[in-house]
Design an enzyme around this catalytic site. Structure first.
Site, short mmCIF file in Angstrom:
data_model
loop_
_atom_site.label_atom_id
_atom_site.label_comp_id
_atom_site.label_asym_id
_atom_site.label_seq_id
_atom_site.Cartn_x
_atom_site.Cartn_y
_atom_site.Cartn_z
N GLU A 40 0.83 -1.22 0.00
CA GLU A 40 0.00 0.00 0.00
C GLU A 40 0.86 1.27 0.00
O GLU A 40 0.52 2.25 -0.65
CB GLU A 40 -0.96 0.00 1.19
CG GLU A 40 -2.08 -1.03 1.09
CD GLU A 40 -2.97 -0.85 -0.13
OE1 GLU A 40 -2.93 0.23 -0.76
OE2 GLU A 40 -3.70 -1.78 -0.47
N TYR A 123 -6.07 6.93 3.90
CA TYR A 123 -6.26 5.85 2.95
C TYR A 123 -5.59 4.56 3.41
O TYR A 123 -6.20 3.50 3.49
CB TYR A 123 -5.75 6.22 1.55
CG TYR A 123 -5.56 4.97 0.73
CD1 TYR A 123 -6.66 4.31 0.19
CD2 TYR A 123 -4.30 4.38 0.59
CE1 TYR A 123 -6.52 3.11 -0.49
CE2 TYR A 123 -4.14 3.19 -0.08
CZ TYR A 123 -5.25 2.56 -0.62
OH TYR A 123 -5.11 1.37 -1.26
N ASP A 141 -9.60 5.95 -2.18
CA ASP A 141 -8.43 6.38 -2.95
C ASP A 141 -8.92 7.09 -4.21
O ASP A 141 -10.12 7.34 -4.36
CB ASP A 141 -7.55 5.18 -3.31
CG ASP A 141 -8.17 4.37 -4.43
OD1 ASP A 141 -9.42 4.26 -4.46
OD2 ASP A 141 -7.44 3.86 -5.28
#
Length: 346
Positions: A40, A123, A141
């Site tokens: 991520e 996020y 996102d």
DNA sequence: TACGCGTGGTA
DNA sequence: TTACCAAGCGT
């Protein structure tokens, strides 16, 4: 939930169109938090294709968060070189150390605790909580912003509309399979609900999409115009030692390309340098090359002239001397790899 | 809140 | 060629 069938349709689509990605768990499995976190962070503002190889190399070299925490920062920066946004690499290393020191090497499972770690924002905290811990966190996102803004035909421009979109996503996110739901929405945005020419015929929720029904879906999300980029100018000094080694220096820890290696040069200004040699690391015969380098950063274009010079013995106090074929072993960002390429005539 | 922060792919 | 865009974060 606003539309009870929405999540089921999205998840059904995901189950039939699931992408196999290096960091993605097998169906029914839950990915481990370290892998999810690493992927991520790399995926922040970076494409899936670019990340894949970096992710594999990091995971092979540092299989656990303990391994990464114990690595020298410079080794992390070297592996990160070329991926951009280098504060991510510095925060990645710092975050690993904090997980080890404060959490006994185990990632926290709730958004609030994740959010306190460096490099983990709204996020990423939600993504880790949902994907690695099956928590019903609302993930938003750029892809999901686009999907939701089209579903509801949100006329408010981004980024001001983000809080409203977040409320909509929170409302849509199911209690069951929240991680799959988040990944499904991102895949939907990446593969179907694309910025340009979305393929609404393949979309599982096109029937509920206000933008699709009433208007041109490509009009959403509405965005405020961005200022155009200025061009800045500078010069770099390619100083070669008799054995072929070239002088590099370490940039300051903070700011642009922070902590990375550079070819020494002038400052970058709004006009081409009039007396660049005044900033050269040594007084000697500098030869201006015909080749120059153009590079675009997030908020400006850069044009660098290249001067080449030669010395017999390189003074170690000037910086690091290393042959260009070994640039891969040090933290040289793309800009200065372009300089090397230009020197050798591509 | 708005800006600084990389790079590569695409149209 | 230029502009836009990509699984954002920190200040």
């Amino acid at each position: 939930m606003t539309h009870p069938a929405h999540a089921d349709q999205i998840l059904a689509w995901y189950d039939h169109n699931r992408r196999r990605l290096p960091w993605r768990a097998e169906p029914g499995e839950i990915a481990d938090p370290y892998s999810v976190w690493l992927s991520e962070v790399m995926l922040q503002q970076t494409t899936v294709q670019t990340v894949a190889d970096y992710y594999r190399r990091f995971l092979a070299r540092w299989p656990t968060v303990q391994d990464l925490a114990q690595a020298p920062l410079d080794a992390v920066l070297t592996e990160w070189a070329g991926l951009g946004y280098y504060a991510r690499a510095r925060n990645l290393h710092k975050c690993a150390a904090m997980v080890v020191a404060r959490h006994r090497g185990v990632f926290p499972s709730n958004e609030a605790a994740l959010r306190l770690l460096p490099g983990i924002g709204d996020y990423t905290a939600a993504a880790i909580a949902a994907i690695a811990f099956d928590r019903p966190a609302a993930v938003m996102d750029g892809n999901i912003e686009r999907v939701v803004s089209r579903l509801f035909a949100v006329e408010d421009p981004l980024p001001a509309a983000k809080p409203r979109l977040k409320i909509l996503v929170t409302d849509l996110t199911p209690q069951a399979r929240p991680g799959d739901y988040a990944q499904a929405m991102m895949d939907l945005g990446a593969m179907v609900c694309t910025p340009r020419r979305p393929t609404c015929g393949l979309c599982p929720v096109s029937g509920a999409c206000i933008a699709r029904i009433s208007d041109d879906p490509e009009r959403f999300p509405v965005k405020t115009a961005k200022p155009d980029k200025p061009t800045r100018y500078g010069a770099v000094f390619w100083l070669v030692r008799k054995d072929g080694a070239v002088l590099l220096r370490r940039r300051e820890e903070k700011g642009l390309l922070g902590g990375m290696m550079e070819v020494p040069g002038t400052e970058w200004r709004d006009t081409p340098p009039t007396a660049p040699l005044a900033d050269a690391p040594l007084k000697l015969e500098w030869q201006k090359l015909d080749a120059s380098v153009r590079h675009t950063f997030t908020h400006f274009h850069l044009e660098l002239q290249i001067y080449r010079g030669a010395v017999g013995l390189g003074d170690p106090k000037l910086g690091t001397w290393i042959t260009p074929d070994r640039f891969g072993e040090v933290a040289v960002p793309t800009l200065f790899r372009k300089v090397a390429k230009a020197v050798f005539g591509k």
